[in-house]
Structures are given as C-alpha cells and as structure tokens.
Design a protein around this motif. Sequence first.
Motif, PDB file in Angstrom:
ATOM      1  N   TYR A   1      11.574   6.095   1.472  1.00 48.83           N
ATOM      2  CA  TYR A   1      10.572   6.850   2.228  1.00 48.83           C
ATOM      3  C   TYR A   1       9.306   6.030   2.409  1.00 48.83           C
ATOM      4  N   LEU A   2       8.506   6.424   3.404  1.00 53.42           N
ATOM      5  CA  LEU A   2       7.095   6.059   3.423  1.00 53.42           C
ATOM      6  C   LEU A   2       6.483   7.032   2.410  1.00 53.42           C
ATOM      7  N   GLY A   3       6.592   6.639   1.147  1.00 60.90           N
ATOM      8  CA  GLY A   3       6.447   7.602   0.060  1.00 60.90           C
ATOM      9  C   GLY A   3       5.112   8.307  -0.004  1.00 60.90           C
ATOM     10  N   MET A   4       4.034   7.566   0.159  1.00 60.91           N
ATOM     11  CA  MET A   4       2.728   8.203   0.007  1.00 60.91           C
ATOM     12  C   MET A   4       2.500   9.240   1.101  1.00 60.91           C
ATOM     13  N   VAL A   5       2.986   8.943   2.281  1.00 65.71           N
ATOM     14  CA  VAL A   5       2.817   9.906   3.375  1.00 65.71           C
ATOM     15  C   VAL A   5       3.722  11.117   3.111  1.00 65.71           C
TER      16      VAL A   5
ATOM     17  N   ASN B   1      12.204   3.681  -2.424  1.00 63.97           N
ATOM     18  CA  ASN B   1      12.435   5.121  -2.519  1.00 63.97           C
ATOM     19  C   ASN B   1      12.950   5.703  -1.209  1.00 63.97           C
TER      20      ASN B   1
ATOM     21  N   VAL C   1       0.829  -1.200   0.000  1.00 64.88           N
ATOM     22  CA  VAL C   1       0.000   0.000   0.000  1.00 64.88           C
ATOM     23  C   VAL C   1       0.865   1.253   0.000  1.00 64.88           C
TER      24      VAL C   1
ATOM     25  N   GLY D   1       6.440  -1.989  -1.353  1.00 64.35           N
ATOM     26  CA  GLY D   1       7.034  -0.728  -0.922  1.00 64.35           C
ATOM     27  C   GLY D   1       8.134  -1.049   0.074  1.00 64.35           C
ATOM     28  N   ASP D   2       9.147  -0.210   0.113  1.00 66.00           N
ATOM     29  CA  ASP D   2      10.226  -0.529   1.056  1.00 66.00           C
ATOM     30  C   ASP D   2       9.759  -0.386   2.500  1.00 66.00           C
ATOM     31  N   GLY D   3       8.725   0.427   2.726  1.00 67.00           N
ATOM     32  CA  GLY D   3       8.154   0.491   4.064  1.00 67.00           C
ATOM     33  C   GLY D   3       7.247  -0.706   4.309  1.00 67.00           C
ATOM     34  N   SER D   4       6.284  -0.887   3.428  1.00 71.93           N
ATOM     35  CA  SER D   4       5.285  -1.943   3.603  1.00 71.93           C
ATOM     36  C   SER D   4       5.894  -3.330   3.741  1.00 71.93           C
TER      37      SER D   4
ATOM     38  N   MET E   1      -0.654  -1.894   4.754  1.00 73.57           N
ATOM     39  CA  MET E   1       0.765  -2.098   4.455  1.00 73.57           C
ATOM     40  C   MET E   1       1.147  -3.510   4.918  1.00 73.57           C
TER      41      MET E   1
ATOM     42  N   GLY F   1      -6.397  -0.723   2.954  1.00 79.16           N
ATOM     43  CA  GLY F   1      -5.094  -0.123   2.672  1.00 79.16           C
ATOM     44  C   GLY F   1      -4.043  -0.614   3.650  1.00 79.16           C
TER      45      GLY F   1
ATOM     46  N   GLN G   1       2.429   4.599  -2.763  1.00 80.19           N
ATOM     47  CA  GLN G   1       2.601   5.104  -4.120  1.00 80.19           C
ATOM     48  C   GLN G   1       2.776   3.974  -5.123  1.00 80.19           C
ATOM     49  N   HIS G   2       3.598   2.995  -4.753  1.00 78.87           N
ATOM     50  CA  HIS G   2       3.884   1.890  -5.676  1.00 78.87           C
ATOM     51  C   HIS G   2       2.607   1.161  -6.079  1.00 78.87           C
TER      52      HIS G   2
HETATM   53  C1  LIG Z   1      -0.371  -0.678   8.550  1.00 83.01           C
HETATM   54  C2  LIG Z   1      -0.378   0.686   7.964  1.00 83.01           C
HETATM   55  N1  LIG Z   1       0.232   1.702   8.644  1.00 83.01           N
HETATM   56  C3  LIG Z   1       0.252   2.937   8.111  1.00 83.01           C
HETATM   57  C4  LIG Z   1      -0.334   3.197   6.908  1.00 83.01           C
HETATM   58  C5  LIG Z   1      -0.312   4.615   6.322  1.00 83.01           C
HETATM   59  N2  LIG Z   1       0.426   4.629   5.056  1.00 83.01           N
HETATM   60  C6  LIG Z   1      -0.191   4.617   3.858  1.00 83.01           C
HETATM   61  S1  LIG Z   1       0.849   4.577   2.580  1.00 83.01           S
HETATM   62  C7  LIG Z   1       2.188   4.624   3.607  1.00 83.01           C
HETATM   63  C8  LIG Z   1       3.562   4.641   3.067  1.00 83.01           C
HETATM   64  C9  LIG Z   1       3.970   3.331   2.560  1.00 83.01           C
HETATM   65  O1  LIG Z   1       5.336   3.380   2.248  1.00 83.01           O
HETATM   66  P1  LIG Z   1       5.987   2.326   1.286  1.00 83.01           P
HETATM   67  O2  LIG Z   1       5.527   0.964   1.605  1.00 83.01           O
HETATM   68  O3  LIG Z   1       7.451   2.528   1.294  1.00 83.01           O
HETATM   69  O4  LIG Z   1       5.373   2.676  -0.115  1.00 83.01           O
HETATM   70  P2  LIG Z   1       5.545   3.985  -1.041  1.00 83.01           P
HETATM   71  O5  LIG Z   1       4.392   4.883  -0.745  1.00 83.01           O
HETATM   72  O6  LIG Z   1       6.857   4.609  -0.714  1.00 83.01           O
HETATM   73  O7  LIG Z   1       5.500   3.459  -2.422  1.00 83.01           O
HETATM   74  C10 LIG Z   1       1.774   4.660   4.943  1.00 83.01           C
HETATM   75  C11 LIG Z   1       2.685   4.746   6.095  1.00 83.01           C
HETATM   76  C12 LIG Z   1      -0.949   2.120   6.251  1.00 83.01           C
HETATM   77  N3  LIG Z   1      -1.592   2.256   5.079  1.00 83.01           N
HETATM   78  N4  LIG Z   1      -0.953   0.874   6.792  1.00 83.01           N
END
Ligand SMILES: Cc1ncc(C[n+]2csc(CCOP(=O)(O)OP(=O)(O)O)c2C)c(N)n1
Lengths: 558, 185
Positions: A470-474, A468, A388, A440-443, A416, A414, A390-391
């Motif tokens: 980052y937690l890109g979408m945020v 990227n 979840v 996503g690198d965060g997810s 992650m 949504g 940007q990706h």
């Molecule tokens: C469990 C959970 N925590 C927080 C969020 C809020 N959130 C939505 S998108 C996002 C960033 C995700 O980052 P990443 O996985 O790196 O993907 P990117 O947007 O960089 O492609 C966050 C923190 C979420 N959707 N799910």
Amino acid sequence: MRAADALMEALKAEGVEVVFGLPGGANLPTYDAIYDGGIRHILVRHEAGGGHAAEGYAKATGRVGVALGTSGPGATNLVTPICDAMLDSVPTVFLTGQVRTELIGTDGFQECDTGGITMPIVKHSFMVQDPREIPQAVHEAFYLARSGRPGPVLVDIPQDLSRADIEYEPATSVSLPGYQPTTEGNQKQIRLAAKALANSRRPVIYGGGGIVNAGAAAEFTEFCLADRFPVTLTVMGLGAFPAPHEQWLGMLGMHGTRAANYAMDEADLICAIGARFDDRITGKLSEFAPRAKFIHIDVDPAEISKNVPAHIPIVGDAKNIVPRLLAEYRALEPDRARLDDWWERIQHWQRQHPLRYDDSADSEIKPQYMVQALYEATGGDAIVSSDVGQHQMWTAQYFHFSRPRRWINSGGLGTMGFGLPAAMGAQVGCPDQLVCCMAGDGSVQMNMQELATCAQEGIPIKVFIMNNGYLGMVRQWQELFWDRRYSQVHMGSYPDFVKLADAYGATGMRFEDKKTLVEDMRQAIDTEGPVLVDVRVTQEENTYPMIPAGQAARDMVG
Amino acid sequence: MGEPGTKELLSLEDLEAAGGLRTGRKHVLSILVENKPGVLTRIAGLFARRGFNIDTLAVGPTDDEAVSRVTLTVDGAKHPIDQVTKQLHKLVNVLKIRDLEPEDSVARELALFKIACDSGSRGEVLQLTEIFRGKVVDAGRRSVVVEITGADDKIESFEQLVRPFGLIEMVRTGEIAISRGRGET
Ligand SMILES: Cc1ncc(C[n+]2csc(CCOP(=O)(O)OP(=O)(O)O)c2C)c(N)n1
C-alpha cells in the motif's frame, strides 16, 4: 582558459571531489570539461536521483553536495531536490545548463526559466551573464550554501558562456554585502536563558536539525547533561542526542512519543535549539505548550517568533551559543532536586505509554519489528536513509540514532523517492560505512532507476523495502479519517522487486519470515555490491501514537 | 529579577514574548537592493509566497548606480511587520531595510488625474487643483490632466473631491519616503 574548465578549477578550489549529474545539450561544454577535469562524476539515471544523492552526500558528510543538470527538463527534474534541500536546510549547489544567451526569452529548444522556477525554493541563485563571473559565482554559491542557515544555491550557466575563453583567477573572497549571518549569540540573552532555565521546574530541551547542521551535537549533549533536562528531538534532529538515554524522551511531534508530547504540553519552559516549530511539531498552534515560556536559539532570525512567539530569542550558531549557555548555566549552580517532581511525572508517562505494538505470534513480520531487526542486524552501526511514509516514522521511532549524520530523511518536504538516491550519495561520501535505506514499496519506485547507477559504480547500498502493498501512510489516513474508503492506495505485489534488482545488476532478496529476519538481514548486509531486499510485512498496520493533523498533543491517539 | 552578574534567577512569570505582533498601521519600508538581475522578482515573489500584500511599490535608482531603492508600503494590521522585514533580509541582494516611522520621515506620492470637465465645471476643477497645490499638465476641451503631489491622504481627498466631475483615469506612483534630519535613510 575555457570557462567550463574554469568551472572545474573553481569546483576543485571548493574541495569538490564528486558531483552527481546527467548531461544534455546546454551543459555539453561542462561535460567536456568533466571528461578530464579531475572531479569524479557519477552518472545518474534521472536528475532528481542526482539531486537527492547530492543531499544524501551533504547530510552524511557535512560537506556541500553538488548536482548537475542540463537546461529545460534537466533543470525541472532538479526542482524537487532543490525544494527538499531548502526545507531541510541542506548545503547543496545545483549547476544547471541554460540555452545560449541569444535564445533566452525566445522559447528556444529546452529553454525554461530555471532561475524563475526555482526562485522561491533556493537560498540564492546566480544567473550567469558574463563568463568571467563564473569563478566568483561558484565561490559565492558554496559560501552561501554552507554558511549561516545552509541551503541550496543554483548556478545557471548559458551554453555559449561556458564555451567562452576567460582568464581564470581563483576567487578568494566573497562580495555579498547583503549577507551577514549572525553567528554569535547575544551574551545578555544567553545569560537570561541560563537564569530562566535554572529557575524552571518543568523544562524541556527541544532540538532540531539545526544542531546537526551546526555540527553541535556534542555541545548539545553536554549541555543537556549539565542538569537532568528532559530531551526531545524532531525527526530532523535525531542523532543529536545519544538515544537511548535516561534523559531521552524520544522524538516529539505527530508520531512522537506520548512522553515527549505530554512533556511539551505541561512544560513551563521550552528551550528550542535549531528547531522551527513546524506544524508537525506543534499540532494545533493555539493549544501548543500552553503553559510554557520559550527560549529560541536559531541561526535564522526569521524563524524566531514566526510560529510561536519567543520570550528569550537568541540568534546565532548553536555551536557558538550552546557552550556559552552551558557555562552560564553551570555558574548558577542550580538545584538539581527541583526537577524531581517533573521527572516523576515524565516517568509515569513513560511507564504508561511506551512505544508499543502487538507483535505477531507466527512468522508474520510486523513493520515495527522489521526496524528493530535492522537495528539488531547492524548493531545500530549504520547510516540509515529513508523514504517517506509509515516506514519513515517507524524507523524514526524504533531505530535508536546515537550519533548525528546517521539518519538521513526528507523531513520538511516529505519527498517520496528520497531514500534510495540519498543512500547512494551518503555511501559515496562515506565509502567505509554501512549505508542502508529503509524504503517504502511506493516511494522506492520513484527513484528505483538509481539502482543501475549503484550497480555500475559499485555503490554497495543495502535497500530494505518495507513492503506492505500500500501507499501505507495515505491508507492509514483514509482508514482513520475517511471512513476506510481506500481510494487509490493499493499497489498489490507489483513489481517483482527481486527480479527488478536482478535486471538492474543488483542482488535481489525476499524475506517473509520473522524468525530468521535478523539473520537474513545480516546476510544481505554481508552480500557484496548493491542489494535490494523485498521484506513482506503486515499490510494494514498503523503508525502510532499519532496527533491527528490540526489537533493538540493531549489528543494523541493509538 | 535576574540581575546580570548575580546568581539571582529569572522569574518565568516576568518573561514577555515579543514579535509576531500586528501593529495595526501602515508601514513604509525603504529597501536598498543591489542592482542585480531578478532582484525585484525576488522581492515580489517573497511577498506572494508568504502571503503578504504589497499596497504600493516604487522602484528607482539611487545616487550609487550599483544600488536601487525599493519603497513599499505594507499594512501592519494584516501582517506581522517583523516577519516581513526578517524574510526580506534573507534575500542576499537586499542590503538594508528601514521601516520609516511616520514622525521621522517625509513621504510623498505623485498622482495624475484625468478629469472630465466642460466650460461649466472647468473653473471649479481648477480651483480645487489650486487648493491642493496641483498643476494642470494637459487641458483639452472636454478634460484636464492634473498632477498632485503629496502624502497619500492628500491624494485620496483630491480623488474624492473630483470624482463627482467624472474621474476618467487616475495614475499613482506609489509612495516614496525619506528620513528627516541629517542621517541617511
Ligand atoms: C512525491 C510524493 N507524492 C505523494 C506523497 C504523499 N504520500 C505521503 S506518504 C505516502 C505513502 C508512501 O507509501 P510507501 O512508500 O509505500 O510507504 P508506507 O507509508 O507504506 O510505509 C504518500 C503517497 C508524497 N509524500 N510524496
């Protein structure tokens, strides 16, 4: 027969071949039965991974996905997948252990009120109170999970009850007098809908995940092609109509195309099929599609007129209704030329505002390009899950899904961390297909541990991390709406995903050069076993176009 | 326009949207539920989660021991009643819902009032009780307990009238209702 063994028989009677789970005290009897129960069990490393795997399995195959957990923390770890399955209407059954009957209500070790916690996020739940109820509860759970509007069903079984001795008799019928989903749409309403469509000059067909759930993609496509109807789909519906196509406007909603959103804005008639007018679609409700009348076809009567009042409501299964709508429509022999002006207008938007990005002039990998590269490397022939962020939106925009059940993402909740375990489940359900995860690198770090499961079980998913940093979408929201105050979104280049993959027993790779990306991806795909690829992309790229939250389609930016 | 069986098309202007409307009045929902564990929690939880307020709630057995009846009242000015009932219908243990129209049904509520009174005011309280066809169910030197049955407006007017004497406590059951005529509710 021991009730736990009866549970195995009941599961097999439902056609269950595989379950995902992790044992504990309260479900030890069940695990003893699993030992030689004739059902494949995949030992996950976290129950949430198991729950999402069950969802991925269900989304890819259309069959009911099953996940197991013990009482207390095992059950609470399943809460996120249960809620995810509820919001995306995924047919799933969750089997949780519960403490012994005499301990219930005493705050016993690992006791929690699983039924209570999950009550608002399940389609239904069974708190078993008598071991003889188990076969019937399982049968009804599966029936509920897959019929009507699908969803998660919980069966909570106290430990002592699954050890009890019962007489096993297969359950053959359900006794659910309060549950009678309407499947057949009203013929009069269908006829009205056809007549309205035949008279409309600016129609849009807006489809959602309900079409995929109903197995009605072929019927839906045939209907759309019966005239030159412009077609758009939600993020959950992608694949229900074969993209790209001249009648395809692209996805709609917050990160949909301008053509799709503007068409909704100017439409005189919107035919919604298996979609629920979520806020990510409507934006500001009071300014949503102000000129349109609405036909709303959905299997869940409560969705109709919930957010947007319907002019022609039709309750029932899309698979049943759409072919009848098509027949009624054809019989009217509508004038195809009436849509000429409408198409001219739409094509003008399409020409003016195609999906676009500034590609790099050097070796830098733009995230959008990464999606296009994956499309090219796979020839579009893959099941693709995503996490979840940007990706996810870029994948939805740039990967053309031409068939249903090929795009597996968490749209409603949504979540992650959904992508990797969901890909694992999809791969288990579809062993002969290529399954990729756009992560996503965060997810990805939220359910990384399932890479161990994939390595151990030989589940050869290919995970491409859009890294990227980052937690890109945020970060994007902070950039656009919070004055670039980047608060707690930077993750740097941690962890080292290549080493991590190696430690998990998977193959790790890192790609940084656009020029060789497609070829590199092919190589990753051809590598045996699970592969985790760290793809370094532009760090601060934004997902466009975008309807800022709470605004109208006309206010799209980017 | 759009006559069935003809090829006549439907004018979009003639289409009207239903649903989502606030009726602006109180609704009495009579709900039959399976007597299964957690049914009430499911109903209460659904109201909480969807942001609907329950004004009154009464639960009791029916002539069938596997089935209970929940009678609840909801303000149709605040909530779209058709959404409320459609969401309730999605609960698997809910068997039947009837939105009882005031003119087609009889609604009653029972209330107990503990009213402060001394020898001076007792007569007046008893008189009011009689006018409202209530019953004194307990009497002490400094208070009486009065039982009143009726529709909610009757109970509310009794409350207004006895308040000045010193209303110590009031307990109400919430309304129950049944349809008029031969048919089942
Ligand atoms: C469990 C959970 N925590 C927080 C969020 C809020 N959130 C939505 S998108 C996002 C960033 C995700 O980052 P990443 O996985 O790196 O993907 P990117 O947007 O960089 O492609 C966050 C923190 C979420 N959707 N799910």
